[in-house]
Design an enzyme around this catalytic site. Structure first.
Site, PDB file in Angstrom:
ATOM      1  N   ASP A  35      45.184  21.132 -32.668  1.00 13.68           N
ATOM      2  CA  ASP A  35      46.193  19.822 -32.540  1.00 13.68           C
ATOM      3  C   ASP A  35      45.522  18.969 -31.594  1.00 13.68           C
ATOM      4  O   ASP A  35      45.062  19.548 -30.329  1.00 13.68           O
ATOM      5  CB  ASP A  35      47.570  20.569 -31.980  1.00 13.68           C
ATOM      6  CG  ASP A  35      48.547  19.538 -31.952  1.00 13.68           C
ATOM      7  OD1 ASP A  35      49.451  19.760 -32.761  1.00 13.68           O
ATOM      8  OD2 ASP A  35      48.422  18.825 -31.453  1.00 13.68           O
ATOM      9  N   ASN A  90      58.253  22.909 -38.202  1.00 14.71           N
ATOM     10  CA  ASN A  90      59.308  22.091 -38.013  1.00 14.71           C
ATOM     11  C   ASN A  90      59.679  21.178 -39.338  1.00 14.71           C
ATOM     12  O   ASN A  90      58.726  20.738 -40.019  1.00 14.71           O
ATOM     13  CB  ASN A  90      58.793  20.915 -37.066  1.00 14.71           C
ATOM     14  CG  ASN A  90      58.652  21.571 -35.749  1.00 14.71           C
ATOM     15  OD1 ASN A  90      59.379  22.379 -35.283  1.00 14.71           O
ATOM     16  ND2 ASN A  90      57.671  21.115 -34.882  1.00 14.71           N
ATOM     17  N   GLY A  96      62.164  18.244 -35.323  1.00 16.48           N
ATOM     18  CA  GLY A  96      60.983  17.908 -34.632  1.00 16.48           C
ATOM     19  C   GLY A  96      59.560  17.658 -35.491  1.00 16.48           C
ATOM     20  O   GLY A  96      58.589  17.306 -34.867  1.00 16.48           O
ATOM     21  N   SER A  98      57.088  15.600 -37.082  1.00 13.20           N
ATOM     22  CA  SER A  98      56.665  13.923 -37.171  1.00 13.20           C
ATOM     23  C   SER A  98      55.761  13.584 -38.055  1.00 13.20           C
ATOM     24  O   SER A  98      55.496  12.310 -38.222  1.00 13.20           O
ATOM     25  CB  SER A  98      56.135  13.681 -35.551  1.00 13.20           C
ATOM     26  OG  SER A  98      55.101  14.759 -35.461  1.00 13.20           O
ATOM     27  N   HIS A 103      53.334  21.741 -42.432  1.00 14.80           N
ATOM     28  CA  HIS A 103      52.020  22.584 -41.736  1.00 14.80           C
ATOM     29  C   HIS A 103      52.558  23.408 -40.891  1.00 14.80           C
ATOM     30  O   HIS A 103      53.846  23.455 -40.447  1.00 14.80           O
ATOM     31  CB  HIS A 103      51.386  21.235 -40.631  1.00 14.80           C
ATOM     32  CG  HIS A 103      52.384  20.574 -39.829  1.00 14.80           C
ATOM     33  ND1 HIS A 103      53.021  19.372 -40.504  1.00 14.80           N
ATOM     34  CD2 HIS A 103      52.720  20.663 -38.637  1.00 14.80           C
ATOM     35  CE1 HIS A 103      53.680  18.886 -39.432  1.00 14.80           C
ATOM     36  NE2 HIS A 103      53.645  19.706 -38.442  1.00 14.80           N
ATOM     37  N   HIS A 105      52.282  25.472 -37.220  1.00 14.60           N
ATOM     38  CA  HIS A 105      51.543  25.432 -36.057  1.00 14.60           C
ATOM     39  C   HIS A 105      51.447  26.914 -35.368  1.00 14.60           C
ATOM     40  O   HIS A 105      52.266  27.568 -35.586  1.00 14.60           O
ATOM     41  CB  HIS A 105      52.632  24.857 -34.795  1.00 14.60           C
ATOM     42  CG  HIS A 105      53.095  23.584 -35.025  1.00 14.60           C
ATOM     43  ND1 HIS A 105      52.632  22.347 -34.418  1.00 14.60           N
ATOM     44  CD2 HIS A 105      53.835  22.903 -35.821  1.00 14.60           C
ATOM     45  CE1 HIS A 105      53.073  21.155 -34.648  1.00 14.60           C
ATOM     46  NE2 HIS A 105      54.045  21.746 -35.429  1.00 14.60           N
TER      47      HIS A 105
HETATM   48  P1  AMP Z   1      55.463  18.281 -36.354  1.00 13.64           P
HETATM   49  O1  AMP Z   1      55.967  17.413 -35.077  1.00 13.64           O
HETATM   50  O2  AMP Z   1      55.728  19.513 -36.365  1.00 13.64           O
HETATM   51  O3  AMP Z   1      55.237  17.238 -37.485  1.00 13.64           O
HETATM   52  O4  AMP Z   1      53.613  18.357 -35.873  1.00 13.64           O
HETATM   53  C1  AMP Z   1      52.745  17.412 -35.901  1.00 13.64           C
HETATM   54  C2  AMP Z   1      51.587  17.676 -34.845  1.00 13.64           C
HETATM   55  O5  AMP Z   1      50.384  17.194 -35.427  1.00 13.64           O
HETATM   56  C3  AMP Z   1      51.778  17.590 -33.580  1.00 13.64           C
HETATM   57  O6  AMP Z   1      51.723  18.720 -32.761  1.00 13.64           O
HETATM   58  C4  AMP Z   1      50.775  16.434 -33.194  1.00 13.64           C
HETATM   59  O7  AMP Z   1      50.285  16.751 -31.860  1.00 13.64           O
HETATM   60  C5  AMP Z   1      49.622  16.718 -33.926  1.00 13.64           C
HETATM   61  N1  AMP Z   1      48.692  15.689 -34.531  1.00 13.64           N
HETATM   62  C6  AMP Z   1      49.188  14.389 -34.711  1.00 13.64           C
HETATM   63  N2  AMP Z   1      47.964  13.565 -35.009  1.00 13.64           N
HETATM   64  C7  AMP Z   1      46.870  14.644 -35.011  1.00 13.64           C
HETATM   65  C8  AMP Z   1      45.669  14.552 -34.976  1.00 13.64           C
HETATM   66  N3  AMP Z   1      45.034  13.280 -35.489  1.00 13.64           N
HETATM   67  N4  AMP Z   1      44.948  15.633 -35.163  1.00 13.64           N
HETATM   68  C9  AMP Z   1      45.341  16.855 -34.973  1.00 13.64           C
HETATM   69  N5  AMP Z   1      46.690  16.885 -34.522  1.00 13.64           N
HETATM   70  C10 AMP Z   1      47.784  15.723 -34.549  1.00 13.64           C
END
Ligand code: AMP
Length: 117
Positions: A35, A90, A96, A98, A103, A105
């Site tokens: 991440d 999420n 949460g 985004s 995916h 975590h």
């Molecule tokens: P979520 O909020 O569950 O959708 O998780 C999305 C995750 O993607 C967050 O923890 C971000 O920090 C991570 N993220 C966003 N952009 C990138 C990227 N370019 N490379 C790796 N992780 C990312």
């Protein structure tokens, strides 16, 4: 580009190597990478290479793919010597989410509170 790929999706772009990522595991169905803004000392994102926007959009046809993601996550956790870890999905903005590409975590390396925030 796979017919399932979304050209504007961030994680599809990482899968296609259009955006750099610190990849820790890859096979034909799954990609895992660190991440970019880690929420724990170890924070790995595990994605299916096929675009599925969110967990609740997955159906029976995705059962093997979801299993492959979990098995990949277990392998990454072993590879990184994580003895105890948290797995988070999420599903939806209010939970949460985004990035709207399903995916997992993988979080490790610290104590996690329960219930989560
Ligand atoms: P979520 O909020 O569950 O959708 O998780 C999305 C995750 O993607 C967050 O923890 C971000 O920090 C991570 N993220 C966003 N952009 C990138 C990227 N370019 N490379 C790796 N992780 C990312």
């Amino acid at each position: 580009m796979s017919p399932d790929a979304d050209p504007s999706c961030l994680f599809c772009r990482i899968v296609r190597k259009e955006i750099p990522a610190k990849i820790v595991f890859e096979d034909e169905r799954v990609l895992a990478f660190h991440d970019v803004a880690p929420k724990a000392p170890t924070h790995v994102i595990v994605v299916p290479k096929t675009h599925v926007a969110r967990l609740s959009e997955a159906g029976d046809e995705h059962a093997a793919l979801l299993g492959a993601c979990l098995v990949a996550l277990i392998g990454v956790a072993r590879m990184l010597s994580l003895d105890s870890y948290r797995v988070v999905v999420n599903d939806g903005a209010e939970a949460g989410q985004s990035v709207f590409h399903l995916h997992l975590h993988l979080l490790g390396g610290r104590i996690f509170a329960w219930p989560p925030g």
